[in-house]
Design an enzyme around this catalytic site. Structure first.
Site, PDB file in Angstrom:
ATOM      1  N   PRO A 373       0.857  -1.184   0.000  1.00  0.00           N
ATOM      2  CA  PRO A 373       0.000   0.000   0.000  1.00  0.00           C
ATOM      3  C   PRO A 373       0.895   1.237   0.000  1.00  0.00           C
ATOM      4  CG  PRO A 373      -0.066  -1.106   2.148  1.00  0.00           C
ATOM      5  CD  PRO A 373       0.768  -1.956   1.256  1.00  0.00           C
ATOM      6  N   LEU A 374       0.594   2.187  -0.844  1.00  0.00           N
ATOM      7  CA  LEU A 374       1.446   3.373  -0.999  1.00  0.00           C
ATOM      8  C   LEU A 374       0.584   4.619  -1.130  1.00  0.00           C
ATOM      9  CD1 LEU A 374       3.899   1.834  -3.605  1.00  0.00           C
ATOM     10  CD2 LEU A 374       4.590   2.701  -1.362  1.00  0.00           C
ATOM     11  N   CYS A 479       1.521   2.999  10.112  1.00  0.00           N
ATOM     12  CA  CYS A 479       1.671   4.398   9.713  1.00  0.00           C
ATOM     13  C   CYS A 479       2.319   5.212  10.834  1.00  0.00           C
ATOM     14  CB  CYS A 479       0.306   4.978   9.364  1.00  0.00           C
ATOM     15  SG  CYS A 479       0.420   6.719   8.929  1.00  0.00           S
ATOM     16  N   HIS A 561       6.735  -5.000   8.387  1.00  0.00           N
ATOM     17  CA  HIS A 561       7.793  -4.126   7.852  1.00  0.00           C
ATOM     18  C   HIS A 561       8.889  -4.100   8.910  1.00  0.00           C
ATOM     19  CE1 HIS A 561       9.076   0.294   6.813  1.00  0.00           C
ATOM     20  NE2 HIS A 561      10.011  -0.590   6.541  1.00  0.00           N
ATOM     21  N   ASN A 625       8.561  -7.443   4.697  1.00  0.00           N
ATOM     22  CA  ASN A 625       8.598  -6.219   3.891  1.00  0.00           C
ATOM     23  C   ASN A 625       9.777  -5.347   4.334  1.00  0.00           C
ATOM     24  OD1 ASN A 625       6.916  -3.125   4.312  1.00  0.00           O
ATOM     25  ND2 ASN A 625       7.689  -3.837   2.360  1.00  0.00           N
ATOM     26  N   GLY A 626      10.524  -4.866   3.352  1.00  0.00           N
ATOM     27  CA  GLY A 626      11.586  -3.910   3.644  1.00  0.00           C
ATOM     28  C   GLY A 626      12.782  -4.037   2.734  1.00  0.00           C
ATOM     29  N   ASP A 627      13.043  -2.969   1.997  1.00  0.00           N
ATOM     30  CA  ASP A 627      14.307  -2.807   1.249  1.00  0.00           C
ATOM     31  C   ASP A 627      14.522  -3.808   0.108  1.00  0.00           C
ATOM     32  OD1 ASP A 627      14.780  -0.858   3.105  1.00  0.00           O
ATOM     33  OD2 ASP A 627      16.290  -1.983   4.224  1.00  0.00           O
ATOM     34  N   ALA A 649       7.680  -2.044  -1.726  1.00  0.00           N
ATOM     35  CA  ALA A 649       7.138  -0.684  -1.822  1.00  0.00           C
ATOM     36  C   ALA A 649       8.047   0.193  -2.691  1.00  0.00           C
ATOM     37  CB  ALA A 649       6.960  -0.091  -0.425  1.00  0.00           C
TER      38      ALA A 649
HETATM   39  C1  LIG Z   1       5.394   6.890  -0.594  1.00  0.00           C
HETATM   40  C2  LIG Z   1       5.048   5.836   0.389  1.00  0.00           C
HETATM   41  C3  LIG Z   1       3.746   5.706   0.812  1.00  0.00           C
HETATM   42  C4  LIG Z   1       3.401   4.703   1.721  1.00  0.00           C
HETATM   43  N1  LIG Z   1       2.096   4.543   2.083  1.00  0.00           N
HETATM   44  C5  LIG Z   1       1.745   3.507   2.883  1.00  0.00           C
HETATM   45  C6  LIG Z   1       0.384   3.252   3.191  1.00  0.00           C
HETATM   46  O1  LIG Z   1      -0.524   3.953   2.751  1.00  0.00           O
HETATM   47  N2  LIG Z   1       0.099   2.190   4.000  1.00  0.00           N
HETATM   48  C7  LIG Z   1       1.074   1.377   4.504  1.00  0.00           C
HETATM   49  O2  LIG Z   1       0.774   0.421   5.215  1.00  0.00           O
HETATM   50  N3  LIG Z   1       2.359   1.600   4.221  1.00  0.00           N
HETATM   51  C8  LIG Z   1       2.716   2.633   3.416  1.00  0.00           C
HETATM   52  N4  LIG Z   1       4.022   2.826   3.105  1.00  0.00           N
HETATM   53  C9  LIG Z   1       5.035   1.900   3.641  1.00  0.00           C
HETATM   54  C10 LIG Z   1       5.289   0.781   2.650  1.00  0.00           C
HETATM   55  O3  LIG Z   1       4.122   0.066   2.386  1.00  0.00           O
HETATM   56  C11 LIG Z   1       6.379  -0.172   3.146  1.00  0.00           C
HETATM   57  O4  LIG Z   1       5.944  -0.785   4.321  1.00  0.00           O
HETATM   58  C12 LIG Z   1       7.693   0.512   3.432  1.00  0.00           C
HETATM   59  O5  LIG Z   1       8.007   1.472   2.451  1.00  0.00           O
HETATM   60  C13 LIG Z   1       8.839  -0.500   3.483  1.00  0.00           C
HETATM   61  O6  LIG Z   1       8.948  -1.174   2.275  1.00  0.00           O
HETATM   62  P1  LIG Z   1      10.108  -0.854   1.200  1.00  0.00           P
HETATM   63  O7  LIG Z   1      11.398  -0.939   1.918  1.00  0.00           O
HETATM   64  O8  LIG Z   1       9.938  -1.882   0.151  1.00  0.00           O
HETATM   65  O9  LIG Z   1       9.881   0.538   0.732  1.00  0.00           O
HETATM   66  C14 LIG Z   1       4.391   3.831   2.222  1.00  0.00           C
HETATM   67  C15 LIG Z   1       5.705   3.966   1.790  1.00  0.00           C
HETATM   68  C16 LIG Z   1       6.040   4.946   0.883  1.00  0.00           C
HETATM   69  C17 LIG Z   1       7.441   5.046   0.405  1.00  0.00           C
END
Ligand SMILES: Cc1cc2nc3c(=O)[nH]c(=O)nc-3n(C[C@H](O)[C@H](O)[C@H](O)COP(=O)(O)O)c2cc1C
Length: 784
Positions: A373-374, A479, A561, A625-627, A649
């Protein structure tokens, strides 16, 4: 949280951007030198040439002013079956030691610092959580100290509006049609179509071959005369009396097609989960009932659980000297449920009013990479792009419970999904999953945020009633944003485990057959992870539940995460901790029969809609989840940690073809023209979704720029000295293998506007853009 909304959306064929390439070679600055890597495989290219490719070949941007010297086309895809740490340039080259924290870029692509400084210009961002934008100073990489935080607040995007606005009653009719404007003379909008076309709107766009992308797919365009490609679906005809009339043209269709489109007109072709305005108004007026939630909340209220926070109310004090027949002290019960005021502790627990329905099973596996989710970024056009590149599970942006219950248009727009997201995810498990019916599963789930059980339950009930095809509903418990946490939602829930468990149990009870999932962080405090305990509670039930013989809360999946709330994005995600939690989940599964009350056989309806062993015992899926930035990270985590699936993400924002890499199990060295092809695809998706009029083009541009603020961080693997690419690394200043590649790496938002202009034409004079996340800081504050 709602950042956008509106517009009917239509579906259309997705052109495969991989069809835009030519066979070039890996790892070289031009296409004349073969790679030294014997394992590198050059995959054949295709013949279709799109605008994207033309740009790279000829610098023909039509409407943009991107400079034209693109004589070094980038290398094509290549297969690099390399172990982490092996060289990208070739096995025979001497390998420099990888410098910690620095992206290892081949020296011929490094440029002087002055260029880096040029990239840094946009660092005057704002203070993180303050609502007022404040100046933000940043030095070069490793330079001066920054003020904390990573976001510009109070961002302005200007207005992309026509100079003279055409009355809606005239937007979709021919010139001589009699006016149906209910405001008559008093209407402040223009009714003369000819005048509007001449003086009211900007010239038609000449991108996409000057053909309206909406009309191309749908056969008609809902923007009518207001469309920026109106010329492609209108003409002037001469009437019998010699008068010339401007008319809109629709593509010829079979009756069947027309009927279907009329049916879908309201809902938007190719878009699902669309709620009518009438329903939104009913929600606003609280005319839609939430009977199941009300019943459940009543039970919570009457039986010792506070529905505002889900906590078990403290047991009343024993009255000194007052004992029952068996000599057990009698307590005074002040709860409404016991009017006598006398209550026996042992009888304090009463079964909930109804059991959860049996859930649709969902599936997670190595073959189902998940798009996270983003907020803002995970809009429908972007998710559609990711699905076309292999994402198997997608999540909505986080939607807030209260505005959903209030029928707010912007929040309900977040629930819409593209029809490609309704297809089931890939499914090829080693052993078939018991009771899993793939045809009933889909890719798209909705994430909500709520701070109170009543809010979570009612939101869940409304969502599942109005949008029964949603794969699952996820409760955001990650969040870190102050605004959300201060109200007790998001990661604040991580500090209220009992409340969280009850909330999830209640959501599960009212969600019908839709499964409930949860996304968490490691904890709220840095270096004090607490989610292992939470995971245990979610899987087998907390002490209160066990004491009362309640079943576990029944979540179908937990996503962790590997960072704390406080940590935000500093340091790497802790995959060791994720692994520890994953093995705990496994252990709990094997011990489950000892832990649960052996006298009670668990009812299938109480079991999570998740992984089932051969014995039929349920357990939530566990996702990490992460990186994750490449298939190498993806495979390693799946292999080493015992998780069921990986969520991605930022890796998807930086390179959406990560899903394709995962499916093909190889690095894909996308050329700049292929990357531009994805941008074109996003622009097309955006126009179909947000509309092709001035406002729709402006909205598409805004969200394209949001995405480019991440995608510019991609460092082409063909110019890397060493693999794999890593999240923590920051690149020194570098140039690409072509001018286009260099442009795509620019952190300057003015360059992003230039890129957008290749497909969306010149930006409106009133269009403004400020990046949300500081463009080059590599630090972000995000909603999870
Ligand atoms: C721009 C952005 C928006 C995000 N929005 C949400 C969100 O709405 N809900 C959520 O659970 N996590 C949100 N996240 C967190 C990501 O879902 C994810 O948990 C976090 O970025 C770690 O994953 P990654 O290392 O692959 O980026 C957001 C992250 C980014 C960068």
């Amino acid at each position: 949280m709602a950042e956008h909304g509106m517009a009917d959306d239509v579906e259309g064929p997705i052109s495969n951007p991989l069809d835009q390439s030519e066979p070039l070679e890996a790892g070289s600055a031009d296409n004349t030198t073969k790679t030294a890597n014997p394992q590198a495989e050059i995959l054949p290219g295709d013949s279709a040439i799109t605008k994207a490719e033309k740009v790279e070949r000829h610098g023909d941007t039509s409407t943009g002013d991107v400079s034209a010297d693109f004589e070094h086309p980038a290398p094509k895809r290549r297969r690099l079956e390399q172990e982490p740490g092996s060289t990208a340039a070739g096995e025979t080259e001497e390998r420099p030691t990888r410098q910690k924290g620095v992206t290892p870029i081949r020296k011929e692509f490094l440029v002087s610092i002055s260029r880096a400084a040029e990239h840094d210009h946009d660092e005057d961002a704002a203070e993180a959580s303050g609502k007022t934008a404040q100046p933000h100073t940043v030095g070069g990489r490793g330079g001066k100290k920054k003020t904390p935080g990573g976001q510009n607040h109070n961002r302005q995007f200007g207005r992309s509006r026509d100079e003279i606005q055409l009355c809606m009653s005239r937007a979709k009719v021919d010139e001589f049609a009699t006016s149906s404007c209910q405001f008559g003379e008093k209407c402040k909008y223009e009714h003369n179509i000819r005048k509007y076309l001449k003086d009211g709107k900007r010239a038609d766009l000449d991108t996409f071959g000057s053909i309206c992308p909406v009309w191309e797919v749908k056969g008609k365009c809902s923007a009518g005369w207001r469309c920026r490609f109106a010329g492609s679906h209108s003409k002037e005809v001469e009437r019998e009396d010699g008068r010339k009339e401007l008319v809109l043209v629709e593509k010829e269709k079979s009756d069947e097609q027309t009927n279907r489109e009329d049916e879908l007109e309201e809902e938007g072709v190719g878009v699902v989960n669309v709620i009518s305005n009438a329903v939104k108004i009913s929600l606003r007026k609280k005319h839609i009932e939430t009977g199941r939630s009300d019943q459940y909340l009543k039970w919570m209220n009457e039986h010792n659980q506070d529905p505002t926070n889900g906590r078990v109310r403290p047991e009343p004090k024993a009255v000194p000297g007052l004992v029952d027949d068996e000599g057990i002290p009698i307590n005074v019960n002040k709860s409404k449920g016991d009017p006598s005021g006398v209550h026996d502790n042992r009888a304090g627990y009463v079964e909930p009013p109804f059991r959860a329905s049996e859930k649709r099973r969902i599936y997670y596996g190595p073959e189902t990479p998940v798009l996270a989710p983003l907020t803002t970024q995970g809009n429908l056009p972007f998710r559609r792009l990711c699905v076309s590149l292999g994402a198997q599970v997608t999540w909505s942006e986080m939607a807030m419970g209260l505005p959903l219950l209030g029928g707010e248009k912007g929040e309900w727009a977040l629930i819409k999904a593209h029809e490609s997201e309704t297809a089931p995810p890939a499914y090829s498990p080693k052993t078939p999953v018991l009771d899993y019916n793939r045809s009933r599963d889909s890719k798209f789930g909705v994430q909500i945020a709520a701070n109170k059980p009543w809010l979570a339950l009612k939101t869940t009930e409304i969502l599942t009633t109005l949008c029964p095809q949603i794969r699952a509903i996820d409760l955001n418990c990650g969040c870190p944003i102050d605004l959300v946490c201060r109200q007790g939602a998001g990661s604040a829930l991580l500090d209220s485990n009992a409340k969280l468990e009850k909330t999830l149990r209640g959501m599960n009870a009212v969600s019908g057959e839709t499964p409930i999932t949860v996304k968490i962080r490691m904890g709220t405090k840095d270096k004090h992870p607490t989610s292992e305990k939470l995971v245990q509670r979610l899987v087998i039930g907390g002490p209160e539940a066990q004491e009362h013989g309640e079943d576990p809360c029944g979540v179908a999946a937990i996503t962790l995460h590997g960072r704390s709330k406080q940590q935000r994005y500093s340091r790497s995600a802790d995959w060791q901790y994720i692994a520890d939690c994953a093995s705990l989940v496994k252990k709990l599964k094997s011990e489950r029969s000892n832990i649960t009350d052996t006298a009670r056989e668990p009812d299938a309806r109480d079991l999570p809609a998740s992984s089932f062993s051969g014995t039929g015992e349920g357990l939530p899926y566990f996702c990490g989840n992460g990186d994750i930035l490449s298939h190498v990270d993806y495979n390693a985590h799946l292999q080493d940690t015992g998780i069921d699936a990986c969520m991605i993400a930022r890796g998807a924002l930086i390179k959406p073809w990560i899903f394709e890499e995962i499916a093909q199990n190889q690095y894909l060295d996308k050329s700049a023209s292929e990357r531009l092809g994805y941008i074109e695809q996003f622009a097309r998706n955006g126009l179909e979704y947000w509309g092709s009029d001035e406002i729709g083009v402006g909205t598409t541009r805004r969200f394209l720029l949001e995405w480019l603020s991440f995608s510019c961080r991609y460092v082409p693997i063909g110019i890397l000295d060493e693999l794999p690419p890593k999240f923590g690394d920051r690149p020194p200043a570098f140039k690409g293998r072509s001018e286009l590649e260099t442009l795509l790496s620019s952190g300057d938002y003015r360059d992003w506007i230039k890129i957008s202009e290749m497909f969306l034409g010149p930006a409106h004079k009133d269009f403004q853009f400020q990046p949300k996340h500081k463009s080059n800081s590599y630090e972000i504050e995000a909603e999870g």
